[in-house]
Each structure stands twice: as C-alpha cells, then as structure tokens.
Design a protein around this motif. Sequence first.
Motif, PDB file in Angstrom:
ATOM      1  N   MET A 137       0.833  -1.204   0.000  1.00 63.56           N
ATOM      2  CA  MET A 137       0.000   0.000   0.000  1.00 63.56           C
ATOM      3  C   MET A 137       0.866   1.251   0.000  1.00 63.56           C
ATOM      4  O   MET A 137       0.611   2.192  -0.756  1.00 63.56           O
ATOM      5  N   HIS A 140       2.757   1.611  -3.425  1.00 60.88           N
ATOM      6  CA  HIS A 140       1.954   2.010  -4.581  1.00 60.88           C
ATOM      7  C   HIS A 140       0.968   3.125  -4.246  1.00 60.88           C
ATOM      8  O   HIS A 140       0.085   3.422  -5.033  1.00 60.88           O
ATOM      9  N   ILE A 142      -1.509   3.442  -2.024  1.00 59.22           N
ATOM     10  CA  ILE A 142      -2.918   3.037  -1.946  1.00 59.22           C
ATOM     11  C   ILE A 142      -3.409   3.289  -0.530  1.00 59.22           C
ATOM     12  O   ILE A 142      -2.742   2.922   0.445  1.00 59.22           O
ATOM     13  N   CYS A 144      -6.559   2.981   2.420  1.00 64.20           N
ATOM     14  CA  CYS A 144      -7.668   2.093   2.754  1.00 64.20           C
ATOM     15  C   CYS A 144      -8.281   2.549   4.060  1.00 64.20           C
ATOM     16  O   CYS A 144      -7.578   2.700   5.057  1.00 64.20           O
ATOM     17  N   ARG A 155     -10.575  -4.419  -1.679  1.00 67.55           N
ATOM     18  CA  ARG A 155     -10.435  -3.204  -2.507  1.00 67.55           C
ATOM     19  C   ARG A 155      -8.968  -2.839  -2.703  1.00 67.55           C
ATOM     20  O   ARG A 155      -8.578  -2.355  -3.761  1.00 67.55           O
ATOM     21  N   VAL A 156      -8.155  -3.068  -1.671  1.00 75.61           N
ATOM     22  CA  VAL A 156      -6.725  -2.800  -1.812  1.00 75.61           C
ATOM     23  C   VAL A 156      -6.155  -3.634  -2.958  1.00 75.61           C
ATOM     24  O   VAL A 156      -5.365  -3.149  -3.772  1.00 75.61           O
ATOM     25  N   TRP A 158      -7.757  -4.781  -5.552  1.00 75.75           N
ATOM     26  CA  TRP A 158      -8.251  -4.193  -6.806  1.00 75.75           C
ATOM     27  C   TRP A 158      -7.393  -2.981  -7.198  1.00 75.75           C
ATOM     28  O   TRP A 158      -6.972  -2.863  -8.346  1.00 75.75           O
ATOM     29  N   HIS A 159      -7.109  -2.097  -6.226  1.00 77.32           N
ATOM     30  CA  HIS A 159      -6.292  -0.908  -6.522  1.00 77.32           C
ATOM     31  C   HIS A 159      -4.868  -1.302  -6.907  1.00 77.32           C
ATOM     32  O   HIS A 159      -4.252  -0.673  -7.766  1.00 77.32           O
ATOM     33  N   GLN A 162      -4.812  -2.121 -10.419  1.00 75.03           N
ATOM     34  CA  GLN A 162      -4.815  -0.911 -11.253  1.00 75.03           C
ATOM     35  C   GLN A 162      -3.421  -0.274 -11.282  1.00 75.03           C
ATOM     36  O   GLN A 162      -2.973   0.201 -12.332  1.00 75.03           O
ATOM     37  N   ALA A 163      -2.755  -0.265 -10.119  1.00 75.15           N
ATOM     38  CA  ALA A 163      -1.412   0.321 -10.063  1.00 75.15           C
ATOM     39  C   ALA A 163      -0.439  -0.458 -10.959  1.00 75.15           C
ATOM     40  O   ALA A 163       0.364   0.124 -11.686  1.00 75.15           O
TER      41      ALA A 163
END
Length: 479
Positions: A137, A140, A142, A144, A155-156, A158-159, A162-163
Amino acid sequence: MYDRPVVFLDLETTGATATYDRITEVGLIEANNGEFVREWSTLVNPGISIPPMIQSLTGISNEMVASAPSFEEIARELWLALEGRVLVAHNARFDYGFLKNEFRRLGKSFSAPVLCTVKLSRKLFPQFQRHNLDSLMSRHDIRCDARHRALGDARVLWHLAQAWREAPGEAAVIEATAKLLKTATVPTGLPDDTYTHIPEGPGVYLFYGLSEDNKDIPLYVGKSVNLRTRVMSHFSGDHRVHKDMRIAAEVKRIDWIETAGELGALIEEARLVKKLSPIHNRQLRRNTELCAWHWPGQRHDTAPQLISARELSGVEFRDLYGLFRSRRAAIEALREIAAEHQLCNAILGLEKRSAGTRGGACFAYQIKRCRGACTGAETTEAHALRLAAALTGLRVKAWPFPGRIGVRETSADGERCELHVLDQWCHLGTIKSEEELQALDDGSPRPLFDLDTYKILTRYFYNGKGRPDVVPLPAVTAS
Ligand SMILES: [Zn+2]
C-alpha cells in the motif's frame, strides 16, 4: 488478471487454522478482463466465538456476527461469485484453505485456480524485500479506510491491480500471472473463452479436428471427474507431451458429455473410443476375436475348449479362463502354462497325437518336458488337478450378484442421477430412473460380452475407492 474473469477476495476469520477456525466476513470484487463488475460483502456468523485479540484486530465482534447469516446461508451466492473465476488473494493459500474447508463442511468440493498477490508482487518487483499488504500500500500509494475488514482489503487488491497496470504494465502482469497459474493456453483453433464453458463435474470430453471438407475428425476421447481441469491439463505448459502438442495443433472443437459419476464416465469413454476410433487414443481392439478357454467342471476326461465372445451367453463365468484378444493369444497363453507346469500338449489338444509314436507320447514327453499324461505315466486325474491349479490366475471372475443389478451414481450437486444397468459383466444401458427399465428391456438386444467393460467393472467393484450403490433389479420380463 486483465485477460480473464477474476475475483479479488479477502476473508476475516476467528483465527488461523482453516480446519478449526471459521469465516466471519467475506469481501470480494468481481472483474472481467480487467473491468470492474461488482463488489459484495457480508458478515458471517461463525458459530463459534471470536477471540478478543482477533476482535480488536478486525473490529468484528461477537455481537456484530450474532445476527449475520451462517456460511451455509451465503454458500450459494458465494459459490456463484467464485465460479469460473481466478481467485486472487493476498497470501491466497490462507483464504483458499478456509473456503475449501467451509464448503467441505457442507459436503461440497470447492476448487479454483488461485493467484497469490504476494507471489505476484515478488515476481513483478524482485528488488523489494517486503510484500505484505501494508508495504504494498505504501509502495503504490494506496489508501484504505477499512484495513483488516474483508471488503476493505479486497479493494486494496483491486487498486493494486490498477497500479500494476501502469507499472510494470499489463503485458508483464499477464505473463507473470500465467507463469504462476501454470495456465493452460487455449489452442489457436479454439475460441478464447473455451475453458469457461466446460463443466467441472465428471464426464467424457472429445477433441475434434476438421477435415478439408469441414467434417469433424475425432482426435481424442478422455474421461475425468473434473472435465475442465483435465481438458486444460492437455494444454498446460507443465504437462506437455508429444501427443498433447499434436492435439493442440489440430483441435478445432471440444465437446463433452456430463455424467453423474466416475463409472458412467468410464463406460462412456470406452464406448466412444470404440465407436469413433480417435486418432490419438491407443486403439482398443475390437471384440470380434475375443475368446476364452471353457472348461466346465475341470473334468479330467475333457480339455479346455476355445470359445468366442459370441458363445459366452449362458456360459458360467467360473468355467472360463483368460479372456484373450485373439485365438492366437489364447493358444499362446495355454502353451506357456503347459510348458511351465510340464502339462501335456496332447491332452490339452495343442498337439495332434500321432498313433505311430510310442504309446501316443507327445513331443514334450520325449524330451522329458511332460510328466506323461499322454502315456499313462501320470493319471489324467492328477493332470487335471495340476491344470486347474495352473489356470487359477486366469479364471474369469464370476458375476458377484444373483442377477441383474443397477449401480446408482449421483452427481456432487445432486442434480444428475444415473442408473447403470449391469448383468454378467455386460453394460445393458444407463437410465435416469427405474421407471425407464421397461423401455430398456423392450429396446436393443443384449450386448455381447466386452472385455473393456469387464475390466472397467471388475476394477470398479474390486479395486474402486468408494462403495458402489448397488440396486437389485427384477429379471427381464419377456414381452
Ligand atoms: Zn504328454
């Protein structure tokens, strides 16, 4: 990750032991080919109490789960969310183990291709030491707001996906994913989504090529208790064998027949291999020459007679020896037994008795390889006893039931039920219920004895893992 249906998943549990601890929360995000589909989350009543330490870590208390549905109550919805998708999770073995155990408690066998984001991160960023979720996290960038809650952590992931799309980029992630999953590549002649359509239950699968005039060419028939996994294993990197490479180059269509269980799949496979003679199946020889030695009562004044499959009906199986693919093989086998046990080829009918020679002695007697049943040096009774002992290993297994039976198989989901009607090692047909029995009786004539069916059934009854569900059936009523 961007080239297939996946589900990013996180579970909260009462502890770390999948066989004892239970799930308290499920959070997941479904995505297809990199596109967000939906997210779903629910608390789960674990049925056991949550230790205080875990309560303070996750913020999930006993009070919160008291009114939540049990795993059994969410099992169907969860199964549908997971089905046909790669399971993506951080330390995926943990979540996968919990899912398998929870479904197992309900009598369901859950399996899925699993992608671990720890392993994937290691592969993509080997220069970094730490790959736990908090490290990723911060690396990148991210954020939460519900860390250690199931949907928050899902969700982390998922992100993270994307990263990684930005750097190192889709191609690198897809390649690394394929390596981790040891993914079966889809053969070029087949549509990309081929595997998602193949069911995961038992059955028979068929690979077809295409002739120049657009006709199916049967390439291969196989059976499995999990059709999809088995089909994919033909085309995955780590099972590459020459035959599979040729099939991958030639296949243009995959077809399958679902069965309720393993026996149905075995019977259907044998039938289709005979019917279609696929190019890459080791050819099962046809039964036209199938024969056995017939020696009723092991009488000393008779010799075993060779009879063919067509003559088997009405014959007692315990009077039969062998089951050979050809007359030549049958004669060869008896000759070998005679030589090994110093039995008499003349008595056995393997050698003509010439009246001219001494007392009708066989050739073997003259070179002291026969104990002399032909000359009277050994009594025919003693010879018959020794022959019976020598033939023991070849004796055909008697049909172990009083008559006709059905073997019932039910699929794991309970939706498919089949009754295989069997008698005297013959497969008379497969029906959906006992009511269809009359139609079966009125239908086709009794099949010939078939060596492959005999082998399938003896293996199934004597060496099988499960206990067959045998149903006695009434004798055939003449109409
Ligand atoms: Zn002899």
